[in-house]
Motif scaffolding. Structure first.
Motif, mmCIF file in Angstrom:
data_model
loop_
_atom_site.group_PDB
_atom_site.id
_atom_site.type_symbol
_atom_site.label_atom_id
_atom_site.label_comp_id
_atom_site.label_asym_id
_atom_site.label_seq_id
_atom_site.Cartn_x
_atom_site.Cartn_y
_atom_site.Cartn_z
ATOM 1 N N GLY A 41 0.789 -1.218 0.000
ATOM 2 C CA GLY A 41 0.000 0.000 0.000
ATOM 3 C C GLY A 41 0.820 1.267 0.000
ATOM 4 O O GLY A 41 0.354 2.318 -0.451
ATOM 5 N N MET A 42 2.058 1.210 0.492
ATOM 6 C CA MET A 42 2.833 2.434 0.635
ATOM 7 C C MET A 42 3.448 2.911 -0.679
ATOM 8 O O MET A 42 3.932 4.048 -0.772
ATOM 9 C CB MET A 42 3.945 2.247 1.675
ATOM 10 N N VAL A 43 3.433 2.073 -1.724
ATOM 11 C CA VAL A 43 4.135 2.416 -2.959
ATOM 12 C C VAL A 43 3.633 3.736 -3.542
ATOM 13 O O VAL A 43 4.427 4.591 -3.943
ATOM 14 C CB VAL A 43 4.001 1.273 -3.988
ATOM 15 N N GLN A 44 2.313 3.928 -3.581
ATOM 16 C CA GLN A 44 1.814 5.161 -4.190
ATOM 17 C C GLN A 44 2.115 6.392 -3.342
ATOM 18 O O GLN A 44 1.992 7.523 -3.818
ATOM 19 C CB GLN A 44 0.319 5.050 -4.471
ATOM 20 N N PHE A 45 2.515 6.181 -2.072
ATOM 21 C CA PHE A 45 2.840 7.306 -1.192
ATOM 22 C C PHE A 45 4.350 7.468 -0.973
ATOM 23 O O PHE A 45 4.765 8.238 -0.106
ATOM 24 C CB PHE A 45 2.160 7.119 0.172
ATOM 25 N N LYS A 46 5.150 6.754 -1.735
ATOM 26 C CA LYS A 46 6.590 6.767 -1.495
ATOM 27 C C LYS A 46 7.167 8.180 -1.536
ATOM 28 O O LYS A 46 7.934 8.587 -0.660
ATOM 29 C CB LYS A 46 7.310 5.886 -2.532
ATOM 30 N N ASP A 47 6.778 8.961 -2.552
ATOM 31 C CA ASP A 47 7.301 10.321 -2.657
ATOM 32 C C ASP A 47 6.840 11.201 -1.499
ATOM 33 O O ASP A 47 7.535 12.136 -1.104
ATOM 34 C CB ASP A 47 6.880 10.954 -3.985
ATOM 35 N N VAL A 48 5.665 10.900 -0.945
ATOM 36 C CA VAL A 48 5.184 11.664 0.213
ATOM 37 C C VAL A 48 6.068 11.373 1.419
ATOM 38 O O VAL A 48 6.489 12.276 2.146
ATOM 39 C CB VAL A 48 3.711 11.308 0.530
ATOM 40 N N PHE A 49 6.360 10.093 1.643
ATOM 41 C CA PHE A 49 7.223 9.720 2.765
ATOM 42 C C PHE A 49 8.626 10.303 2.610
ATOM 43 O O PHE A 49 9.290 10.621 3.597
ATOM 44 C CB PHE A 49 7.309 8.199 2.882
ATOM 45 N N LEU A 50 9.090 10.432 1.344
ATOM 46 C CA LEU A 50 10.426 10.964 1.103
ATOM 47 C C LEU A 50 10.459 12.490 1.121
ATOM 48 O O LEU A 50 11.515 13.101 0.985
ATOM 49 C CB LEU A 50 10.946 10.477 -0.251
ATOM 50 N N GLY A 51 9.292 13.122 1.274
ATOM 51 C CA GLY A 51 9.236 14.577 1.302
ATOM 52 C C GLY A 51 9.292 15.212 -0.066
ATOM 53 O O GLY A 51 9.483 16.419 -0.197
ATOM 54 N N GLN A 52 9.114 14.400 -1.131
ATOM 55 C CA GLN A 52 9.190 14.924 -2.494
ATOM 56 C C GLN A 52 7.813 15.213 -3.074
ATOM 57 O O GLN A 52 7.683 15.663 -4.211
ATOM 58 C CB GLN A 52 9.931 13.924 -3.389
ATOM 59 N N ASP A 53 6.772 14.916 -2.337
ATOM 60 C CA ASP A 53 5.405 15.163 -2.791
ATOM 61 C C ASP A 53 4.574 15.565 -1.578
ATOM 62 O O ASP A 53 4.838 15.125 -0.454
ATOM 63 C CB ASP A 53 4.838 13.894 -3.438
ATOM 64 N N ILE A 446 15.512 21.458 -0.377
ATOM 65 C CA ILE A 446 14.585 21.738 0.723
ATOM 66 C C ILE A 446 14.076 23.151 0.519
ATOM 67 O O ILE A 446 14.826 24.117 0.613
ATOM 68 C CB ILE A 446 15.275 21.609 2.095
ATOM 69 N N GLY A 447 12.832 23.259 0.193
ATOM 70 C CA GLY A 447 12.258 24.582 -0.049
ATOM 71 C C GLY A 447 10.859 24.462 -0.605
ATOM 72 O O GLY A 447 10.289 23.370 -0.699
ATOM 73 N N ASP A 448 10.303 25.599 -0.982
ATOM 74 C CA ASP A 448 8.941 25.607 -1.513
ATOM 75 C C ASP A 448 8.911 25.023 -2.918
ATOM 76 O O ASP A 448 9.910 25.020 -3.640
ATOM 77 C CB ASP A 448 8.407 27.045 -1.549
ATOM 78 N N LYS A 449 7.722 24.550 -3.319
ATOM 79 C CA LYS A 449 7.581 24.002 -4.659
ATOM 80 C C LYS A 449 7.555 25.146 -5.674
ATOM 81 O O LYS A 449 7.298 26.307 -5.341
ATOM 82 C CB LYS A 449 6.308 23.161 -4.762
ATOM 83 N N ILE A 464 15.788 33.249 -8.318
ATOM 84 C CA ILE A 464 16.541 31.994 -8.196
ATOM 85 C C ILE A 464 16.519 31.553 -6.729
ATOM 86 O O ILE A 464 16.901 32.318 -5.840
ATOM 87 C CB ILE A 464 17.996 32.163 -8.670
ATOM 88 N N VAL A 465 16.073 30.322 -6.483
ATOM 89 C CA VAL A 465 16.024 29.830 -5.106
ATOM 90 C C VAL A 465 17.041 28.711 -4.864
ATOM 91 O O VAL A 465 17.309 28.364 -3.706
ATOM 92 C CB VAL A 465 14.608 29.331 -4.746
ATOM 93 N N ALA A 466 17.619 28.149 -5.932
ATOM 94 C CA ALA A 466 18.646 27.116 -5.756
ATOM 95 C C ALA A 466 19.447 26.982 -7.043
ATOM 96 O O ALA A 466 18.922 27.165 -8.146
ATOM 97 C CB ALA A 466 18.020 25.769 -5.387
ATOM 98 N N ASP A 525 7.087 18.629 -7.409
ATOM 99 C CA ASP A 525 6.607 19.974 -7.741
ATOM 100 C C ASP A 525 7.744 20.987 -7.788
ATOM 101 O O ASP A 525 7.525 22.177 -7.557
ATOM 102 C CB ASP A 525 5.558 20.421 -6.717
ATOM 103 N N VAL A 526 8.940 20.529 -8.061
ATOM 104 C CA VAL A 526 10.099 21.423 -8.132
ATOM 105 C C VAL A 526 10.754 21.250 -9.496
ATOM 106 O O VAL A 526 11.143 20.142 -9.876
ATOM 107 C CB VAL A 526 11.121 21.116 -7.012
ATOM 108 N N PHE A 527 10.872 22.360 -10.261
ATOM 109 C CA PHE A 527 11.361 22.312 -11.637
ATOM 110 C C PHE A 527 12.835 22.713 -11.684
ATOM 111 O O PHE A 527 13.227 23.735 -11.100
ATOM 112 C CB PHE A 527 10.573 23.269 -12.529
ATOM 113 N N GLY A 528 13.625 21.930 -12.392
ATOM 114 C CA GLY A 528 15.026 22.257 -12.598
ATOM 115 C C GLY A 528 15.269 22.684 -14.034
ATOM 116 O O GLY A 528 14.913 21.967 -14.976
#
Length: 870
Positions: A41-53, A446-449, A464-466, A525-528
């Protein structure tokens, strides 16, 4: 309580505790190459747990369909023979993303099991990680579980934190202790509690695992407390149903019993306890849902797993005496059991049955091919069959080991099962190694999206934020350096959903010019912005003007919008089974992969082009709106393969097409201009690919093709509309001339042959002739050879010709002389001297060569060669 009621009670309970009910994600992990299948069940939430979503909710509950039949989780051979092994299962789960933690998670679990499901508390035993005093105290002091039923599980794998009760996402990253809940099936069943010597028995069965993501593990193995610890739980619906329905085996629950009865009906088996029926019942669930999610049987990856599962079910059908297609007929029974919870299964039922039926028909060929391999192996050694061959039959040809064993027994052949098992274990080891969860290397941010404004604007002021150079954060970028720039706001679209990322330029004070060659997401939600700083310098918090390359974006949008219209048209022309299997949209073209089993005809391609261009001419306005995923699907929006959707989605209406899409598109269909398919091909079993162009690219293509047609018509002295007829006339004329030429060559060669008769030399009663025929082709050489043999009666002849720098040779020996000479030996004698070799029958043989310079000497030596042989 049936399984559907158990599932709904679970989800409803957690909804009452403030959790958002989240739909099951696809069995194909969205944008995640590290996993073969969604296995928890956690697969679809992986990015949430990693702080990337980030989600709009901090609590979630799901019933996640899962597959464990490849890679690390692969117990396929046990499925159907044990009480709890499955290829497909449903994982019930509740999740906290930085909200509640151990106390609430444990209280919720206990309340649900003992109050809602009314399980006897004295039947439940729990485990905790040996160092997790907090969880231990909650179970003991707050829940009131007796200490003898709270078991501490230590590190039993040779290292700290290497415990069944300590969960890790990977070698580094989020991790934490687990607490597991076991159900005691009673003393009449063998087995001991977890942690005991008899823990592998079936008395105490784990039903729920609560994972506490409490730490972040660094590369040195040090644990650092997470600022927002999370909860991830998983409880198998099938195991819970077995407990609540008072049966011991998962195969005795309602869902499986109904599928087992269906399998018995289709195979004619009357023994409902037969393990083969369990295999078939399990495998129709797995095969059915894999096909629903776009997997097609094949020879690699997910397709190979599906093929193995399907063929394993078919082999068990054969064991039960069913040699005709039967497996596909179980799809209707599967829909009756699970279509209510998963409506996508009911919608795809016809296509699922069709794919399975095709695989069943192929299986007959597989058996035939396997028998040929087996017969060849037994012909070499009639007493033993080695394990590697048995495994090759099984793994490559899908040939069942039990059938191999039966044949060996019938013929008194010894089967090396130990060798087979060794080969099987080696494959499993490779699969486990290939299936290990590997975290993708990512840029630390680490910052806003990023705020994306590119739907409405192509240029915007940003900060520029990063900054990153070679993957590492920096405060400043110098001219000439390749870098990645993150902005607070951007009009640049980052590659996603098949659409390539934007290019353009960032300009700042002091002459800073940064050419953006590509835009990629470094987090959800972070564009490079990737590119090279051409002049000046860039620094953190510097203001820049971000400007997208307008014409490149415009052409990309035309292609993307055309892709949506083409997808709709393909479904209209080819059928509703057509589903996207991948796409690539850039400024040059759209490349679209879709499910279909046959090449498109020229008529079908024309139909698709007509439908799309009709939509373009209608010049309908394009519209986009945000709505809940479930609402979007109810309103007819199509979700696309490989996309990872959140709970709120962007619904795009283009002409008659409605799809979920976050890409950029034209304002009106007429902006596409012109649509033209340029290629159609197959890329895999059941997968076709179409490439198409739009706008000016399509116009240029049409103009180029028109010019070529006009040039060809002029060359053939015909009007363009008469070109096909004129080409046919020219082809027929060429064929007529070729026949005349061949006849002339034959007559010429025949005449030369008559002239050669006088050159024949008698060698011990055999007329020997070696000669060159100018201008003769292979057919002329053969005809001349036949005539010379008839006239010389007893003879050995070699004829040669040179065309385009290559030597053609033919040797003939009359029937009364082949006991003394062989045509193959004769032709090879000459061929070896002209850089070639050949062969054939004793009376006639051919050869070729690449060195005409040695031909004269080789022919001159034929008489002496024959003299030495006879």
């Amino acid at each position: 309580m049936n399984s559907s009621e158990i599932r709904d009670k679970f989800l409803s309970f957690f909804e009452s505790k403030g959790h958002t009910r989240v739909r099951s994600s696809s069995l194909i992990p969205g944008n995640d190459p590290t996993l073969l299948f969604t296995n928890s069940g956690m697969v679809q939430f992986k990015d949430v747990f990693l702080g990337q979503d980030k989600r709009a909710y901090s609590r979630a509950t799901t019933a996640q369909r899962s597959v464990r039949a490849g890679g690390k989780h692969n117990d396929l051979e046990n499925v159907g023979y044990t009480a709890r092994h499955h290829t497909f299962f449903e994982m019930l789960g509740n999740f906290s993303f930085g909200d509640y933690f151990k106390k609430d998670a444990i209280h919720y679990a206990w309340e649900l099991l003992t109050t809602v499901y009314k399980l006897p508390a004295d039947k439940l035993t729990v485990t905790v990680y040996q160092e997790d005093d907090e969880a231990y105290d909650i179970w003991k002091n707050e829940i009131g579980v007796p200490v003898e039923r709270i078991i501490r599980i230590g590190d039993n794998k040779g290292a700290r934190y290497a415990s069944d009760n300590f969960w890790q996402m990977a070698d580094t990253g989020p991790c934490g202790p687990c607490t597991e809940i076991f159900y005691d099936h009673g003393p009449e069943i063998w087995g001991g509690p977890p942690g005991s010597a008899e823990e592998d028995g079936d008395r105490f069965i784990e039903i729920w695992n609560l994972v506490f993501m409490q730490f972040n593990k660094d590369e040195a193995g040090v644990l650092h407390p997470l600022p927002k610890p999370c909860v991830d739980t998983g409880m198998g619906l099938e195991r819970l149903s077995a407990v609540l329905q008072h049966v011991h085996s998962n195969y005795e629950i309602d869902t499986f019993q109904n599928l087992i009865k269906a399998a018995a009906r289709e195979t004619g088996c009357t023994d409902l306890g037969n393990n083969s029926l369990k295999v078939i019942a399990d495998h129709i669930r797995c095969a059915g849902f894999l096909i629903v999610d776009g997997v097609i049987p094949g020879n690699e990856g997910r397709g190979y797993v599906l093929r193995r599962i399907t063929r394993r079910a078919l082999r068990h059908g054969h064991k039960l005496g069913q040699s005709q297609p039967f497996f596909y007929r179980l799809v209707a029974d599967l829909v009756r059991e699970m279509g209510g919870a998963y409506p996508e299964l009911a919608e795809a039922a016809e296509r699922v049955a069709q794919v399975i039926r095709q695989e069943e028909e192929r299986f007959g060929e597989t058996l035939e091919n396997g028998m040929k391999i087996l017969e060849a192996a037994l012909a070499k050694d009639g007493k033993n069959l080695d394990g590697d061959t048995a495994f090759t039959l099984y793994d490559t040809y899908g040939f069942p080991l039990d059938l191999t064993a039966d044949i060996c027994r019938e013929r008194n052949v010894s089967l090396d099962e130990a060798g087979f098992n060794a080969a099987m274990e080696l494959q499993r080891k490779k699969a486990r190694e290939g299936g290990k969860f590997k975290m993708a290397a990512a840029i630390e941010y680490i910052g806003d999206k990023t705020r994306f404004v590119g739907y409405e604007q192509l240029q915007h002021e940003a900060k520029i934020v990063a900054l990153y150079v070679e993957g590492s954060p920096v405060n400043e970028v110098q001219a000439g350096q390749y870098a990645i720039v993150v902005l607070d706001t951007t009009p640049f679209y980052a590659e996603s959903g098949g659409q390539c990322g934007d290019s353009g330029v960032l300009t700042g004070n002091g002459g800073a010019v940064f050419e953006v060659s590509d835009t990629q997401k470094i987090q959800a939600d972070v564009f490079g912005h990737h590119g090279v700083l051409q002049s000046g310098k860039l620094t953190i918090v510097q203001s820049v003007k971000a400007e997208v390359a307008g014409e490149v974006r415009a052409q990309t949008m035309r292609n993307h919008s055309a892709t949506h219209l083409m997808h709709k048209a393909l479904r209209e022309v080819l059928g509703s089974h057509v589903a996207q299997k991948g796409s690539l949209v850039d400024a040059d073209k759209t490349r679209f992969d879709f499910s279909h089993t046959a090449p498109m005809t020229a008529g079908e391609i024309r139909q698709v082009e007509q439908i799309v261009n009709r939509e373009i001419l209608a010049n309908a306005a394009t519209s986009a709106q945000l709505m809940a995923f479930d609402d979007a699907v109810k309103h007819g929006a199509m979700a696309l393969f490989g996309e990872k959707y959140g709970d709120e989605v962007r619904v795009l209406d283009i002409g008659s097409s409605r799809e979920l899409c976050g890409g950029t598109h034209v304002a009106r269909t007429g902006d596409i201009g012109l649509f033209k398919i340029v290629a159609e091909s197959g890329v895999a079993a059941g997968i076709r690919r179409v490439e198409a162009v739009t706008g000016e690219v399509a116009l240029t293509l049409v103009q180029t093709q028109s010019n070529r047609i006009n040039e060809a018509a002029a060359a053939l002295k015909a009007q363009p509309e008469e070109l096909t007829q004129r080409i046919v006339q020219v082809q027929e004329h060429v064929k007529s001339l070729e026949k005349e030429l061949a006849a002339l060559k034959s007559r010429l060669a025949s005449n030369q042959g008559d002239e050669l008769l006088a050159q024949a030399v008698d060698v011990k009663g055999i007329k020997v002739l070696a000669a060159m025929l100018d201008g003769a082709d292979v057919n002329a050489l053969r005809e001349t050879m036949d005539k010379l043999k008839d006239k010389l009666k007893t003879a050995a002849i070699v004829l040669a010709a040179v065309n385009d720098g290559k030597v053609s040779l033919i040797a003939g020996v009359t029937a009364d002389s082949i006991s003394r000479l062989k045509a193959g030996d004769l032709v090879n004698f000459v061929a070896q001297q002209v850089g070639g070799k050949g062969g054939g029958r004793p009376d006639m043989a051919q050869a070729g060569g690449t060195d005409p310079s040695g031909l004269a000497a080789a022919l001159a030596g034929v008489t002496d060669w024959v003299h030495g042989r006879v």
